[in-house]
Write a protein that holds these residues in place. Sequence first.
Motif, short mmCIF file in Angstrom:
data_model
loop_
_atom_site.label_atom_id
_atom_site.label_comp_id
_atom_site.label_asym_id
_atom_site.label_seq_id
_atom_site.Cartn_x
_atom_site.Cartn_y
_atom_site.Cartn_z
N GLU A 275 10.15 67.85 23.15
CA GLU A 275 10.89 68.32 22.16
C GLU A 275 9.97 68.82 20.99
O GLU A 275 9.95 69.75 20.36
N ARG A 276 8.83 67.60 20.56
CA ARG A 276 8.00 68.00 19.74
C ARG A 276 6.88 69.13 20.11
O ARG A 276 6.69 69.85 19.29
N THR B 150 11.42 63.46 24.24
CA THR B 150 10.96 63.66 22.95
C THR B 150 9.55 64.02 22.72
O THR B 150 9.32 65.43 21.77
N LEU C 124 6.85 76.82 18.64
CA LEU C 124 7.84 77.57 17.67
C LEU C 124 7.27 77.55 16.25
O LEU C 124 7.27 78.80 15.66
N ARG C 125 6.54 76.54 15.44
CA ARG C 125 6.02 76.59 14.56
C ARG C 125 4.81 77.37 14.40
O ARG C 125 4.61 78.35 13.67
N THR D 56 5.92 81.31 14.87
CA THR D 56 6.33 81.61 13.54
C THR D 56 5.21 81.83 12.55
O THR D 56 5.35 82.94 11.83
N LEU E 116 7.65 71.68 21.99
CA LEU E 116 8.47 73.02 21.78
C LEU E 116 8.68 73.37 20.17
O LEU E 116 8.37 74.41 19.70
N ARG E 117 8.59 72.38 19.30
CA ARG E 117 8.98 72.66 18.02
C ARG E 117 7.55 72.92 17.55
O ARG E 117 7.47 73.80 16.63
N SER E 118 6.35 72.33 18.01
CA SER E 118 5.03 72.57 17.69
C SER E 118 4.81 74.10 17.85
O SER E 118 4.26 74.93 17.29
#
Length: 171
Positions: free
Chosen positions: A8-9, A5, A15-16, A19, A11-13
């Motif tokens: 995952e967080r 988790t 990518l955000r 972006t 990686l999402r951070s």
Amino acid sequence: MEITTGEERSLRSRLRRLTREASKFGTVGAVGFLVNVLVFNLCINVFQLASVRSGVIATAVAICTNYVGNRYWTYQDADKKRVRREAALFLLFSGVGMVIENGVLALSHYGLGHTSALADNIAKNVVGMGLGTVFRFWSYRTWVFRDEASVGGRLDVPAEEQREHRRMQLK
């Protein structure tokens, strides 16, 4: 291999952040694109300058516009103690981008004989600028607008990502 988790967080951070950075870079680039196309067509149609000369002038004006936008908006949190170095690297990589952009124009205009205004605009402002933009994005985020400190020994990590990494370490 299972992703936790926390990973995952993270990686999402990342990518955000990427972006958001790409969106800001794209917005600044869109303004630079408009400046570039306007100056290019002004040089060709009003001042009757040669295509490649017009392309170089237009790109140089757009580079100045883009530096201001990237310095004070896209990468506003980058290390401000090294502005001379940053400006020198920005000009160096922008110059390489200019060669890419106008090299495509020169190849199309002189090498392939596509000499119409439409062909010149497509070669320079679509193909050349597209290739130059990809190169500039990579080089600016990797070498120009970064913090003095590196993350995990990597020197190519953008300033915003480095700050986020330090915040995560403090938690």
